[in-house]
Design an enzyme around this catalytic site. Structure first.
Site, PDB file in Angstrom:
ATOM      1  N   ASP A  39       0.815  -1.222   0.000  1.00  0.00           N
ATOM      2  CA  ASP A  39       0.000   0.000   0.000  1.00  0.00           C
ATOM      3  C   ASP A  39       0.849   1.273   0.000  1.00  0.00           C
ATOM      4  OD1 ASP A  39      -2.454   1.269  -0.103  1.00  0.00           O
ATOM      5  OD2 ASP A  39      -2.611   1.432   2.076  1.00  0.00           O
ATOM      6  N   GLY A  40       0.253   2.339  -0.525  1.00  0.00           N
ATOM      7  CA  GLY A  40       0.892   3.657  -0.475  1.00  0.00           C
ATOM      8  C   GLY A  40       1.447   4.139  -1.806  1.00  0.00           C
ATOM      9  N   SER A  84      -7.436  -5.690  -4.855  1.00  0.00           N
ATOM     10  CA  SER A  84      -8.489  -6.246  -4.005  1.00  0.00           C
ATOM     11  C   SER A  84      -9.835  -6.247  -4.732  1.00  0.00           C
ATOM     12  CB  SER A  84      -8.605  -5.446  -2.702  1.00  0.00           C
ATOM     13  OG  SER A  84      -9.331  -4.245  -2.921  1.00  0.00           O
ATOM     14  N   THR A  85     -10.776  -7.033  -4.203  1.00  0.00           N
ATOM     15  CA  THR A  85     -12.129  -7.062  -4.789  1.00  0.00           C
ATOM     16  C   THR A  85     -12.782  -5.680  -4.669  1.00  0.00           C
ATOM     17  OG1 THR A  85     -12.834  -7.985  -2.654  1.00  0.00           O
ATOM     18  CG2 THR A  85     -12.684  -9.514  -4.481  1.00  0.00           C
ATOM     19  N   ASN A  87     -11.000  -2.823  -5.009  1.00  0.00           N
ATOM     20  CA  ASN A  87     -10.274  -1.848  -5.831  1.00  0.00           C
ATOM     21  C   ASN A  87     -10.972  -1.541  -7.165  1.00  0.00           C
ATOM     22  OD1 ASN A  87      -6.997  -2.967  -4.675  1.00  0.00           O
ATOM     23  ND2 ASN A  87      -8.187  -1.201  -4.006  1.00  0.00           N
ATOM     24  N   ARG A 207       2.436  -4.213   6.528  1.00  0.00           N
ATOM     25  CA  ARG A 207       1.662  -3.200   5.803  1.00  0.00           C
ATOM     26  C   ARG A 207       2.441  -1.897   5.726  1.00  0.00           C
ATOM     27  NH1 ARG A 207      -4.618  -1.957   5.092  1.00  0.00           N
ATOM     28  NH2 ARG A 207      -4.317  -0.318   3.578  1.00  0.00           N
ATOM     29  N   SER A 215      -7.771  -4.354   5.595  1.00  0.00           N
ATOM     30  CA  SER A 215      -8.318  -4.149   4.245  1.00  0.00           C
ATOM     31  C   SER A 215      -8.674  -5.463   3.535  1.00  0.00           C
ATOM     32  CB  SER A 215      -7.361  -3.304   3.393  1.00  0.00           C
ATOM     33  OG  SER A 215      -7.172  -2.032   3.979  1.00  0.00           O
ATOM     34  N   GLU A 226       1.906 -12.270  13.102  1.00  0.00           N
ATOM     35  CA  GLU A 226       2.443 -11.073  13.745  1.00  0.00           C
ATOM     36  C   GLU A 226       2.307  -9.935  12.732  1.00  0.00           C
ATOM     37  OE1 GLU A 226       3.390 -10.816  16.861  1.00  0.00           O
ATOM     38  OE2 GLU A 226       2.989 -12.950  17.182  1.00  0.00           O
TER      39      GLU A 226
HETATM   40  C1  IPE Z   1      -5.239  -2.651   0.094  1.00  0.00           C
HETATM   41  O1  IPE Z   1      -5.006  -1.314  -0.110  1.00  0.00           O
HETATM   42  C2  IPE Z   1      -5.268  -3.380  -1.228  1.00  0.00           C
HETATM   43  C3  IPE Z   1      -3.988  -3.529  -1.895  1.00  0.00           C
HETATM   44  C4  IPE Z   1      -2.835  -3.117  -1.454  1.00  0.00           C
HETATM   45  C5  IPE Z   1      -4.040  -4.223  -3.157  1.00  0.00           C
HETATM   46  P1  IPE Z   1      -6.196  -0.266  -0.283  1.00  0.00           P
HETATM   47  O2  IPE Z   1      -5.577   1.041  -0.549  1.00  0.00           O
HETATM   48  O3  IPE Z   1      -7.166  -0.758  -1.301  1.00  0.00           O
HETATM   49  O4  IPE Z   1      -6.893  -0.319   1.136  1.00  0.00           O
HETATM   50  P2  IPE Z   1      -7.777   0.782   1.883  1.00  0.00           P
HETATM   51  O5  IPE Z   1      -8.803   1.263   0.910  1.00  0.00           O
HETATM   52  O6  IPE Z   1      -6.856   1.889   2.271  1.00  0.00           O
HETATM   53  O7  IPE Z   1      -8.338   0.078   3.060  1.00  0.00           O
HETATM   54  C1  IPE Z   2      -1.723   0.155  -3.288  1.00  0.00           C
HETATM   55  O1  IPE Z   2      -1.502   1.522  -3.380  1.00  0.00           O
HETATM   56  C2  IPE Z   2      -1.938  -0.466  -4.635  1.00  0.00           C
HETATM   57  C3  IPE Z   2      -3.316  -0.894  -4.877  1.00  0.00           C
HETATM   58  C4  IPE Z   2      -4.287  -0.822  -4.038  1.00  0.00           C
HETATM   59  C5  IPE Z   2      -3.597  -1.417  -6.202  1.00  0.00           C
HETATM   60  P1  IPE Z   2      -2.683   2.564  -3.386  1.00  0.00           P
HETATM   61  O2  IPE Z   2      -3.095   2.817  -4.782  1.00  0.00           O
HETATM   62  O3  IPE Z   2      -3.781   2.137  -2.493  1.00  0.00           O
HETATM   63  O4  IPE Z   2      -1.960   3.842  -2.816  1.00  0.00           O
HETATM   64  P2  IPE Z   2      -2.530   4.841  -1.728  1.00  0.00           P
HETATM   65  O5  IPE Z   2      -2.927   4.036  -0.542  1.00  0.00           O
HETATM   66  O6  IPE Z   2      -3.693   5.537  -2.362  1.00  0.00           O
HETATM   67  O7  IPE Z   2      -1.391   5.760  -1.441  1.00  0.00           O
HETATM   68 MG    MG Z   3      -4.145   2.386  -0.517  1.00  0.00          MG
END
Ligand code: IPE
Ligand code: IPE
Ligand code: MG
Length: 262
Positions: A39-40, A84-85, A87, A207, A215, A226
């Protein structure tokens, strides 16, 4: 169709050297299965005034490096949350970019997987995934199925709740067909109906991106994992961060509900 959005290939295609300080690590206590919520990416890109997709592309590079580092450390399974489902709720342009990126990643990494004995698996639903992505997934499975090294378990169109629902339907169908008695449904029956069938549960869940939530990742499987969370965004995540996570893991006492771990 996304050619313009993809960054030009770098001239130097040499793989970055994996730099890790292993001096404080207990090599006899390496987590077997590490799950990562990658994430991020979007925030990382935004912080440098770039569009979100730039972050996704950088994130794919990070995954390549982290799989190599994990292999060096003796980790047996990496489960990486790629899509994710939930996304699908994102703008169609971002979803399409991610699908194209997955397809490119699976195409370009086959050589690397073969060279490094990586076995690729997938968890999640195929429903709704573009045919091209599914073909690349099938190709990656077929090309790496006999590899005996690290398992790269990619979560694509994955949701923990959807996975449990799918397992419930699978088990219920067995009962309805008369092949299974209700009283014979136990933990093993459920685990065999999950996408992760045959894999050990994650020992460590990482994470990046700083959010203190799961998530919808591996809800059943992380029962005793852990958890290690860092504010570092996924594109900036390095093998050194992986070592930091493992050091933290090695400092924990895993009790599994009991009183002593040793
Ligand atoms: C979790 O990240 C899914 C993936 C990293 C693929 P998200 O960005 O979708 O999660 P939320 O929306 O912050 O919970
Ligand atoms: C994780 O990064 C990748 C996917 C969920 C596909 P994000 O796209 O969620 O990035 P942030 O959380 O918005 O920074
Ligand atoms: Mg994200």
């Amino acid at each position: 169709m996304f050619k313009g959005l993809f960054q030009k290939k770098k001239v130097n295609t040499a793989k970055p050297e994996i730099v890790m300080d292993l001096s404080n690590l207990d090599l006899n206590n390496i987590p077997q299965h590490v799950a990562i919520i990658m994430d991020g990416n979007g925030r990382w890109a935004k912080a440098q005034g770039k569009i979100r997709t730039y972050g996704h592309q950088a994130g794919a590079e990070t995954l390549k490096t982290i799989v190599r580092a994990a292999d060096k450390l003796g980790i047996k399974v990496i489960s990486a949350y790629a899509f994710s489902t939930e996304n699908w709720k994102r703008p169609v342009t971002e979803v399409n970019f991610l699908m194209e990126l997955l397809s490119r990643y699976l195409t370009n990494e086959i050589v690397e997987f073969k060279e490094n004995n990586v076995q690729v698996r997938f968890i999640g639903s195929r429903e709704g995934l573009p045919a091209k992505v599914q073909e690349k997934m099938d190709h990656a499975i077929a090309e790496t199925k006999d590899n005996t090294g690290i398992i790269l378990n990619l979560a694509i169109n994955y949701g923990g709740q959807a996975e449990i629902l799918h397992a419930v339907q699978t088990v219920a169908a067995e009962v309805a067909a008369g092949r299974l008695q209700v009283e014979d449904i136990d933990k093993q029956v459920v685990e065999d109906a999950l996408y992760t069938r045959g894999l050990p549960p994650p020992d460590l869940l990482i994470r990046p991106g700083g959010d203190l939530r799961i998530s919808n990742f591996l809800l059943w499987q992380i029962a005793y994992a852990e958890i290690w969370i860092t504010d570092v965004f996924w594109p900036d995540f390095t093998p050194e961060h992986l070592v930091d996570a493992i050091l933290a893991y090695q400092g924990r006492e895993r009790r599994f509900g009991g009183l002593i771990s040793k």
